[in-house]
Structures are given as C-alpha cells and as structure tokens.
Write an enzyme that holds these catalytic residues in place. Structure first.
Site, PDB file in Angstrom:
ATOM      1  N   ARG A 243      -0.733  -5.195   5.215  1.00  0.00           N
ATOM      2  CA  ARG A 243      -0.132  -4.756   3.961  1.00  0.00           C
ATOM      3  C   ARG A 243       1.196  -4.042   4.225  1.00  0.00           C
ATOM      4  O   ARG A 243       1.327  -3.310   5.217  1.00  0.00           O
ATOM      5  CB  ARG A 243      -1.064  -3.813   3.203  1.00  0.00           C
ATOM      6  CG  ARG A 243      -2.401  -4.412   2.825  1.00  0.00           C
ATOM      7  CD  ARG A 243      -3.307  -3.395   2.170  1.00  0.00           C
ATOM      8  NE  ARG A 243      -3.628  -2.282   3.063  1.00  0.00           N
ATOM      9  CZ  ARG A 243      -4.508  -1.326   2.790  1.00  0.00           C
ATOM     10  NH1 ARG A 243      -5.159  -1.344   1.637  1.00  0.00           N
ATOM     11  NH2 ARG A 243      -4.746  -0.368   3.650  1.00  0.00           N
TER      12      ARG A 243
ATOM     13  N   GLU B 100     -11.826   4.955  -4.867  1.00  0.00           N
ATOM     14  CA  GLU B 100     -12.112   3.527  -4.848  1.00  0.00           C
ATOM     15  C   GLU B 100     -12.643   3.043  -6.203  1.00  0.00           C
ATOM     16  O   GLU B 100     -13.450   3.717  -6.843  1.00  0.00           O
ATOM     17  CB  GLU B 100     -13.150   3.200  -3.767  1.00  0.00           C
ATOM     18  CG  GLU B 100     -12.687   3.497  -2.355  1.00  0.00           C
ATOM     19  CD  GLU B 100     -11.675   2.500  -1.850  1.00  0.00           C
ATOM     20  OE1 GLU B 100     -11.464   1.473  -2.510  1.00  0.00           O
ATOM     21  OE2 GLU B 100     -11.080   2.760  -0.786  1.00  0.00           O
TER      22      GLU B 100
ATOM     23  N   ARG C 275       0.867  -1.190   0.000  1.00  0.00           N
ATOM     24  CA  ARG C 275       0.000   0.000   0.000  1.00  0.00           C
ATOM     25  C   ARG C 275       0.895   1.228   0.000  1.00  0.00           C
ATOM     26  O   ARG C 275       1.783   1.370   0.838  1.00  0.00           O
ATOM     27  CB  ARG C 275      -0.896  -0.014   1.239  1.00  0.00           C
ATOM     28  CG  ARG C 275      -1.760   1.229   1.431  1.00  0.00           C
ATOM     29  CD  ARG C 275      -2.789   1.365   0.330  1.00  0.00           C
ATOM     30  NE  ARG C 275      -3.844   2.301   0.672  1.00  0.00           N
ATOM     31  CZ  ARG C 275      -3.757   3.631   0.579  1.00  0.00           C
ATOM     32  NH1 ARG C 275      -2.631   4.194   0.172  1.00  0.00           N
ATOM     33  NH2 ARG C 275      -4.794   4.387   0.890  1.00  0.00           N
TER      34      ARG C 275
END
Length: 226
Positions: A110, A68, A60
């Site tokens: 992540r 999104e 990320r």
C-alpha cells in the site's frame, strides 16, 4: 557609506526575524515536502482509500489507526463505522494532495501518505485544518500511531490525540475512561481489562494507569490482541 551599510544590515536582520516569526506561526514543522494532486475514488475504511490514478492504488494514511470495520480475527471495533463514514464524507470524489515520508509503501504494497485537502505549500489555512490525518485524530476517529522511519508529523498528530482526549471525543468516549490499564514497560504496550492479554504481563514489567487515556498520554499504545 558606513551608516548605509549599518542600516542595510539592520534592515536585513529585521526581515529575517519577521520571516522566522512567520514560519513559526505556520503550524507544522518541518514544512511539507512536494505533494502530488490526486482524486479519491473510494474510501475503504477510516484510514485507507483508493485513488483514481488508472491503477486504483490503495493508500494507507501515515501516523493514524482507525478502529476496524471488518476485523478478521474478532469483533468490529467501536467507532469504526463512524470513522469510515467521516472519511467517506470528507474525501470521496475529492481532489487531495499526497505527501510521502521516508517509505512510500508498506509491506502490504500500500502507498503510505499524508493526505492534504488543499496544497499545503500554497494554502492560507492553518496546516492542522487541511491535514486530514490530523483531523481524524483530533476528532476522535483515530489513534495516533507513528512508526519509524515515517514519523515526520508524529508530534502534531499526538497533539491532535490529546485534543480528542481532552474533549472526550469519539473512541475516547467509548474506551477512554476504561481501566485500570496495565502497561508493559518494555514494549510500551498497554492492555485494558477486556483485552485477552491483560493478565499476561509479568509483574516486574507492569505499570498501572488509571485508564486508557492516561496510558496514551504516557506514550503507551493499546495492544492489537483484544
């Protein structure tokens, strides 16, 4: 000998001054830390990718938030597909360099990283040109969103966001002039008229901005509840 020492001291002062001047022109401060070279296997969306390290580690990008493309609780956000396509074209199958900040992982597991398209310690290019996080923001594909303690490049990323707003690029062409924006003085969150929480801010905490870009410039961030 005294004259020699004086000349030597003068020479050293000039060298140090030149070195300081060169460093100041490098673009980013502080200087990049050690980086690790990897290959991008797949781009998930604008700010998330999978690296080819034998474990398909999900990375990320730090300090940015792209619209999104798959939003579980609502509509797909404008400019999300464009942001995803931009990252796919720029990164898929490419060798990049990861630089970490204070935290290496988020609470989802992540890996958190800044993505460099060239090794920043050896490249002659301006740092803004090879820091992909900056490119996303300056091109209008992402908002600057830095959170403690991972804020090493927050200042330069915010500058990139200003560049995008000044040129009304990407997401700012979609929502930049939407308003009036209603900010919450305590949370530093702002709401647009189309947001669900627009009318929930208490009057004593409310600050009104002409539009989204004015709120962003003032350091407010848009609510996630839309």
């Amino acid at each position: 000998m005294k004259h020699l020492n004086k000349r030597l001291r003068t020479f050293l002062l000039i060298v140090l001054a030149l070195a300081a001047s060169f460093t100041a022109k490098e673009g980013l401060s502080p200087a990049p830390k050690a980086t690790s070279g990897v290959t991008v296997k797949r781009v998930v969306d604008g700010d998330t990718l999978i690296i080819d390290d034998g474990k398909d580690t999900r990375v990320r990008l730090i300090g940015v938030d792209t619209p999104e493309t798959v939003k579980p609780r609502g509509r797909v956000e404008p400019w999300g597909k464009e942001a995803s396509d931009f990252s796919k074209k720029a990164l898929t199958g490419k060798s990049v360099y990861l630089e970490y900040d204070e935290e290496k992982e988020d609470h989802y597991g992540r890996t958190l990283a800044y993505i460099w398209t060239e090794d920043p310690r050896t490249s002659d290019k301006p740092k803004e040109e090879i820091l992909f996080n900056y490119q996303l923001v300056a091109s209008g594909y992402a908002r600057e969103r830095s959170y403690e303690p991972n804020t090493k490049y927050q200042a330069i990323l915010h500058e990139g966001e200003i560049v995008a707003m000044d040129h009304v690029r990407g997401i700012w062409a979609v929502e930049g002039k939407e308003g009036p924006a209603k900010g919450n003085k305590k949370s530093k969150i702002y709401h647009l008229p189309s947001d669900k929480s627009y009318d929930t801010v208490s009057p004593q905490n409310t600050v009104i901005f002409e539009n989204a870009m004015e709120a962003e410039r003032a350091g407010y961030q848009r609510t996630f509840s839309r």
